[in-house]
Every structure is written in C-alpha cells, then in structure tokens.
Design an enzyme around this catalytic site. Sequence first.
Site, PDB file in Angstrom:
ATOM      1  N   SER A 108       0.890  -1.340   0.058  1.00 26.15           N
ATOM      2  CA  SER A 108      -0.055   0.235  -0.065  1.00 26.15           C
ATOM      3  C   SER A 108       1.100   1.264   0.084  1.00 26.15           C
ATOM      4  O   SER A 108       2.000   1.340   0.434  1.00 26.15           O
ATOM      5  CB  SER A 108      -0.940  -0.177   1.265  1.00 26.15           C
ATOM      6  N   SER A 109       0.331   2.271  -0.576  1.00 33.76           N
ATOM      7  CA  SER A 109       1.085   3.526  -0.615  1.00 33.76           C
ATOM      8  C   SER A 109       1.597   4.231   0.903  1.00 33.76           C
ATOM      9  O   SER A 109       2.370   4.763   0.948  1.00 33.76           O
ATOM     10  CB  SER A 109       0.569   4.496  -1.416  1.00 33.76           C
ATOM     11  N   CYS A 110       0.893   3.647   1.853  1.00 36.48           N
ATOM     12  CA  CYS A 110       1.270   4.150   2.925  1.00 36.48           C
ATOM     13  C   CYS A 110       2.447   3.528   3.789  1.00 36.48           C
ATOM     14  O   CYS A 110       2.801   4.065   4.969  1.00 36.48           O
ATOM     15  CB  CYS A 110      -0.265   3.929   4.144  1.00 36.48           C
ATOM     16  N   TYR A 137       0.285  -1.040  10.612  1.00 39.66           N
ATOM     17  CA  TYR A 137       0.068  -1.528   9.285  1.00 39.66           C
ATOM     18  C   TYR A 137       1.012  -1.423   8.355  1.00 39.66           C
ATOM     19  O   TYR A 137       1.508  -2.413   7.548  1.00 39.66           O
ATOM     20  CB  TYR A 137      -1.289  -0.906   8.924  1.00 39.66           C
ATOM     21  N   LYS A 141       3.414  -4.375   6.397  1.00 38.72           N
ATOM     22  CA  LYS A 141       3.614  -4.478   4.800  1.00 38.72           C
ATOM     23  C   LYS A 141       4.923  -4.220   4.524  1.00 38.72           C
ATOM     24  O   LYS A 141       5.253  -4.735   3.378  1.00 38.72           O
ATOM     25  CB  LYS A 141       2.565  -3.161   4.282  1.00 38.72           C
ATOM     26  N   HIS A 180     -12.792   5.787   2.559  1.00 44.19           N
ATOM     27  CA  HIS A 180     -12.184   6.843   1.839  1.00 44.19           C
ATOM     28  C   HIS A 180     -13.040   7.949   1.278  1.00 44.19           C
ATOM     29  O   HIS A 180     -14.430   7.673   0.940  1.00 44.19           O
ATOM     30  CB  HIS A 180     -10.894   6.256   1.079  1.00 44.19           C
TER      31      HIS A 180
HETATM   32  P1  GDP Z   1      -6.319   9.735   2.977  1.00 41.36           P
HETATM   33  O1  GDP Z   1      -6.010   9.776   1.479  1.00 41.36           O
HETATM   34  O2  GDP Z   1      -5.433   8.831   3.527  1.00 41.36           O
HETATM   35  O3  GDP Z   1      -5.986  11.101   3.486  1.00 41.36           O
HETATM   36  O4  GDP Z   1      -7.904   9.537   3.262  1.00 41.36           O
HETATM   37  P2  GDP Z   1      -9.218   9.841   2.810  1.00 41.36           P
HETATM   38  O5  GDP Z   1      -9.479   9.382   1.497  1.00 41.36           O
HETATM   39  O6  GDP Z   1     -10.066   9.355   3.782  1.00 41.36           O
HETATM   40  O7  GDP Z   1      -9.194  11.433   2.661  1.00 41.36           O
HETATM   41  C1  GDP Z   1      -8.746  12.168   1.480  1.00 41.36           C
HETATM   42  C2  GDP Z   1      -9.065  13.813   1.793  1.00 41.36           C
HETATM   43  O8  GDP Z   1     -10.263  13.625   1.266  1.00 41.36           O
HETATM   44  C3  GDP Z   1      -8.812  14.429   3.104  1.00 41.36           C
HETATM   45  O9  GDP Z   1      -8.525  15.586   2.740  1.00 41.36           O
HETATM   46  C4  GDP Z   1     -10.284  14.235   3.792  1.00 41.36           C
HETATM   47  O10 GDP Z   1     -10.607  15.379   4.467  1.00 41.36           O
HETATM   48  C5  GDP Z   1     -11.099  14.692   2.384  1.00 41.36           C
HETATM   49  N1  GDP Z   1     -12.466  14.459   2.478  1.00 41.36           N
HETATM   50  C6  GDP Z   1     -13.668  15.364   2.173  1.00 41.36           C
HETATM   51  N2  GDP Z   1     -14.844  14.676   2.255  1.00 41.36           N
HETATM   52  C7  GDP Z   1     -14.681  13.512   2.776  1.00 41.36           C
HETATM   53  C8  GDP Z   1     -15.496  12.407   3.260  1.00 41.36           C
HETATM   54  O11 GDP Z   1     -16.667  12.727   3.284  1.00 41.36           O
HETATM   55  N3  GDP Z   1     -14.804  11.313   3.704  1.00 41.36           N
HETATM   56  C9  GDP Z   1     -13.536  11.088   3.654  1.00 41.36           C
HETATM   57  N4  GDP Z   1     -12.947   9.946   4.144  1.00 41.36           N
HETATM   58  N5  GDP Z   1     -12.473  11.956   3.382  1.00 41.36           N
HETATM   59  C10 GDP Z   1     -13.436  13.222   2.756  1.00 41.36           C
END
Ligand code: GDP
Length: 319
Positions: A108-110, A137, A141, A180
């Site tokens: 995973s990219s993390c 995690y 990985k 996500h």
């Molecule tokens: P990340 O890629 O590990 O940061 O995970 P996320 O996909 O959960 O979030 C990506 C970005 O999308 C962050 O800046 C969040 O604040 C934004 N975001 C905007 N709306 C949402 C939402 O409804 N759910 C989630 N999970 N992220 C959101």
Amino acid sequence: MRHTDKIYVAGHRGMVGSAIVQRLKELGYHHLLLRSSAELDLRNQAAVFEFFKKERPDYVFLAAARVGGILANNTYRAEFIYDNLQIEANVIHAAYLNGVKKLLFLGSSCIYPKFAPQPIPESALLTGPLEPTNEPYAIAKIAGVKMCEAYRAQYGCHFISVMPTNLYGINDNFDLETSHVLPALLRKFHEARISGAPEVVVWGTGTPRREFLYVDDLADACVFLMNHPEEPSLINIGTGEDISIAELAELIQQVVGYTGKIVFDTTKPDGTPRKLLDVSRLHEMGWHHKTSLKEGIRKVYEAVFLQGQPGIFQRKRAV
Ligand code: GDP
C-alpha cells in the site's frame, strides 16, 4: 502463466482480490484456487502449510490483509500488525517451501515515509518516519516487501511486491465513518440528490491532492506484472495523475447529477497535502491505466447506486 496453471488468489472476497479473479477469468485462466477466511485462516501457520502442500499452486497473488481506514488502523493497532505479519509470513514461506513459480504481494502507498518527495518513487521506502496513525499496518506491509526481497536474494524465488495508490471500485467500503473520500462522496451526493438536500458537506479545505486508480486497472496491472519477465522487487501502481478534493467533488457532483451546493467543513482534517506515486517505472515497462477517473466513477455509481447491489454497504476493503 499458462491458462492451465494453478493460480491461488489469497483474499479473493476483497475489493482487490475479487478484481484480480475477474481479470484472470476474462483472460482465460480457469484453474483458480480460492478459499474464504472461514475455510482457511491465513494466520494459522499449520493450516496454510497444509493447504500449500496439498494444493501446490503455481502462482500466488497475495491480496489478503487486515485493512481499514484511519480510525480502524489507529484503534486496532495490535490486530493490524499481528494479523498482517502472520498472513505474510505464512503465505510467503509456504510459497517458498512448495516451489511456487512466482508470487505477487500487495502492499500500500502508506508504507512510504510521511514526508516522502512527490511524486513518490520506489526508492523512498525506509527513508523517513511513517504516518503514526497507520504505522503498525505499514510496518507489517514493509516486512512483507522485505520478505519477498530476502527470499529472492537467498533462495532465488520470483517474489515481487506492488504498491497501489488509492483505489476505488464496485466492492468498496461505502460506510461514511470508515470509508475513503471517493466512495464517501459518491454516497453523500447520491443521497443528497434523492432527498433534495440543498448542500453536500465535503471534509477539509478541498485543497489536498490525491491520485485514484480504478481497481479493475490495478488487477490488470497485477496480471501484467505476473506475466512480465522483468522482476522489480518493488513497483508502484497508479495513474501518475492527481486531482484536488474540490475538483473530485465537482466531478462526482456531475456524474451524480446533483444541482445543489458544495460546502467545505474546515473543522475536519485535510491529512497529507499530496499523495501521488511516481509510476515512471511501470510506464517504462509498458503498462498504463485505461479507465479515466470520470469513467471509473460513472461505472461505480451505476453499479452500486443505480442498479443497487444488495449488501454493498456492508462490504470491506481488501487492501
Ligand atoms: P487519505 O487519502 O488517507 O487522507 O484518506 P481519505 O480518502 O479518507 O481522505 C482524503 C481527503 O479527502 C482528506 O483531505 C479528507 O478530509 C477529504 N474528504 C472530504 N470529504 C470526505 C469524506 O466525506 N470522507 C473522507 N474519508 N474524506 C473526505
């Protein structure tokens, strides 16, 4: 891989594993070996060793893992490190003991350092501290990547690791608390359109940038790499393109056909400002993604929300 070879897809019920199975079937591979976690607990060394000894697969896609969003990763830290270490150690060692021709391990990219250069090259691995919330995690990985490398070096095994960017697809997790951003926004915009809500709330400022890959394209890349004679020990899989969260929200709004307003809730965290993988190595090998972001979003929207697959919101992500 020949069409008659025995191919084990570990984690075939998850988003990634199920896409790999579908791609293999489309390409005419029909000798697939599949076991649910209830049938074979990959954390159980004896069970895994017995399974490999009996079935002797030729190829292995290791897409099984304990996975979750930021909250789950941070809360179940012990389970995330233990389960993933066990799964990898058992499957990779059993693959070596039973002469598996090639194994592809999904990371995973993390696993890359929190402050890695953007776009992130494969060489950034282990060059800095990790994001603390998912460190257990990521450490597990990284151990899987290093196991593949060590088994190549000492035993000459053809074991490779791939690092996918943020994935999305039909079997995604659509739970608003744990999902996500892409599946969350699809659901929010869809529900707002149906209920006629005047606005949709998007978390953060909308300025962070993310890269998204349709999971069917990831599956295609995995099969491509399994069949490719070149064997990089670690390779990124992505599109090489990123988009801001505000732009993503507008794209989803268009696909869904929602006419209300978008509002940003800046009390919610933005997270990393940018997460983009350097995919030049994969491009040099001749693979490019096929599904545009808009097309992928449309496919997921139609399958999940318009044709309404029952139980879809209960499914969990695979990687
Ligand atoms: P990340 O890629 O590990 O940061 O995970 P996320 O996909 O959960 O979030 C990506 C970005 O999308 C962050 O800046 C969040 O604040 C934004 N975001 C905007 N709306 C949402 C939402 O409804 N759910 C989630 N999970 N992220 C959101």
